[in-house]
Design an enzyme around this catalytic site. Structure first.
Site, short mmCIF file in Angstrom:
data_model
loop_
_atom_site.label_atom_id
_atom_site.label_comp_id
_atom_site.label_asym_id
_atom_site.label_seq_id
_atom_site.Cartn_x
_atom_site.Cartn_y
_atom_site.Cartn_z
N SER A 90 0.83 -1.21 0.00
CA SER A 90 0.00 0.00 0.00
C SER A 90 0.87 1.26 0.00
CB SER A 90 -0.93 -0.01 1.22
OG SER A 90 -1.75 1.12 1.24
N ARG A 97 1.51 7.15 -6.50
CA ARG A 97 0.29 7.91 -6.77
C ARG A 97 0.44 9.36 -6.35
NH1 ARG A 97 -2.70 4.62 -4.33
NH2 ARG A 97 -3.08 5.75 -2.38
N ARG A 118 -8.18 3.80 14.98
CA ARG A 118 -9.55 4.29 14.93
C ARG A 118 -10.18 4.08 16.30
NH1 ARG A 118 -12.58 2.12 10.03
NH2 ARG A 118 -11.21 3.67 9.06
N ARG A 146 -8.18 17.80 11.90
CA ARG A 146 -9.25 18.05 10.95
C ARG A 146 -10.57 17.57 11.54
NH1 ARG A 146 -6.41 16.55 5.09
NH2 ARG A 146 -5.00 18.36 5.07
N GLU A 180 -1.65 8.51 12.87
CA GLU A 180 -2.96 9.09 12.58
C GLU A 180 -3.99 8.48 13.52
OE1 GLU A 180 -5.70 9.91 8.68
OE2 GLU A 180 -5.25 7.81 9.14
N ALA A 192 -20.08 5.30 8.03
CA ALA A 192 -18.86 5.27 7.22
C ALA A 192 -18.60 3.88 6.66
CB ALA A 192 -17.67 5.74 8.06
N GLU A 195 -21.24 3.19 3.96
CA GLU A 195 -21.01 4.07 2.82
C GLU A 195 -19.88 3.54 1.96
OE1 GLU A 195 -19.24 7.53 0.63
OE2 GLU A 195 -18.33 6.21 2.13
N HIS A 196 -18.83 3.07 2.61
CA HIS A 196 -17.68 2.54 1.88
C HIS A 196 -18.06 1.30 1.07
CE1 HIS A 196 -13.43 1.80 1.07
NE2 HIS A 196 -13.66 0.52 1.32
#
Length: 259
Positions: A90, A97, A118, A146, A180, A192, A195-196
């Site tokens: 990844s 990318r 998370r 954020r 993170e 979430a 939705e994913h």
């Protein structure tokens, strides 16, 4: 001048080996010099271990806060904690990318989500209380915050994201590492996750995708209202000290949720 020896593998390269080749300046079809490649591979192996240790350190801090809240306030703000260490594959895909300049120092500087946690909370208030506690720890530095709870994304996504610098204590001394942290409520996590799964189904008709996007946005609004109501119910159970009774009643009168 002696020509450098280049890497020659007797097997298909692993993602970590490909990442080391990129970090050492190799290009597709042209592997990096052997010496630089081996140094990069050794350092990357150590770096991935450090990120793993950073996850463990951050998770411990969060669990300590949860234990103290449990003792002092007789409730646990954290419902669950999950962690993720980005795979070499990844990372390799992302550096290309994002057009990150080859080099391990550039990788560390420009990629902030190699180590991630998370944190799922019961209430919105719990999210902000945990963030406040982390901000007050003098050896943790908040690099970026954020708040998508206060300012949801256009698609309805809500969560609070932090990039923190946290010390990892090793036998030879402390090393600061980036982690993170995503904090959200149970309702936010449910939205979430679904939705994913729904949005990223392959070969979806554009018209259907637009319709689904609209439905998901409406579901996000319902999720937000659910969080507000659950928070209100908790205030009602705890007493009206934290929230004015009239404000609670007004909220119930003004919110009309249609399913």
């Amino acid at each position: 001048m002696v020509k450098p020896a280049y890497v020659k593998l007797s097997h298909d390269p692993t993602p970590l080996e490909m990442l080391a080749d990129w970090a050492a300046g190799g290009t597709p079809g042209n592997w990096a010099p052997n010496k630089e490649y081996k140094a990069a591979l050794t350092r990357l192996t150590d770096l991935m271990n450090l990120y793993k240790c950073a996850i463990m350190e951050t998770e411990t801090r969060l669990k300590v806060l949860n234990a103290r809240f449990s003792l002092e306030k007789e409730r646990n703000p954290i419902s669950s904690i999950s962690s993720r260490l980005k795979t070499p594959e990844s990372i390799y895909e992302k550096v290309h990318r994002a057009n990150i300049k080859p080099g391990i120092d550039e990788l560390i500087e420009n990629m902030h989500d190699i180590a991630g946690l998370r944190v799922i909370c019961s209430f919105v208030e719990d999210v902000y209380q945990l963030v406040d506690c982390l901000e007050r720890q003098d050896d943790i530095k908040i690099l970026r915050r954020r708040d998508y709870i206060a300012n949801p994304k256009p698609n309805g996504y809500r969560s609070l994201h932090l990039i923190v610098m946290i010390p990892v204590f090793l036998p030879e001394g402390a090393v600061d590492m980036k982690v993170e942290i995503q904090l959200r409520t149970i309702a936010m996590e449910s939205w979430a996750s679904l939705e994913h799964k729904l949005r990223y189904k392959k070969d979806m008709d554009p018209e259907l995708l637009q319709s689904i996007s609209k439905e998901l946005s409406q579901c996000a609004q319902l999720s937000s209202r659910l969080d507000t109501r659950m928070q209100t119910i908790r205030y009602m159970i705890d007493g009206f000290d934290a929230l004015d009774e009239a404000a609670i009643m007004k909220q119930y009168e003004s919110e009309d949720i249609e399913l």
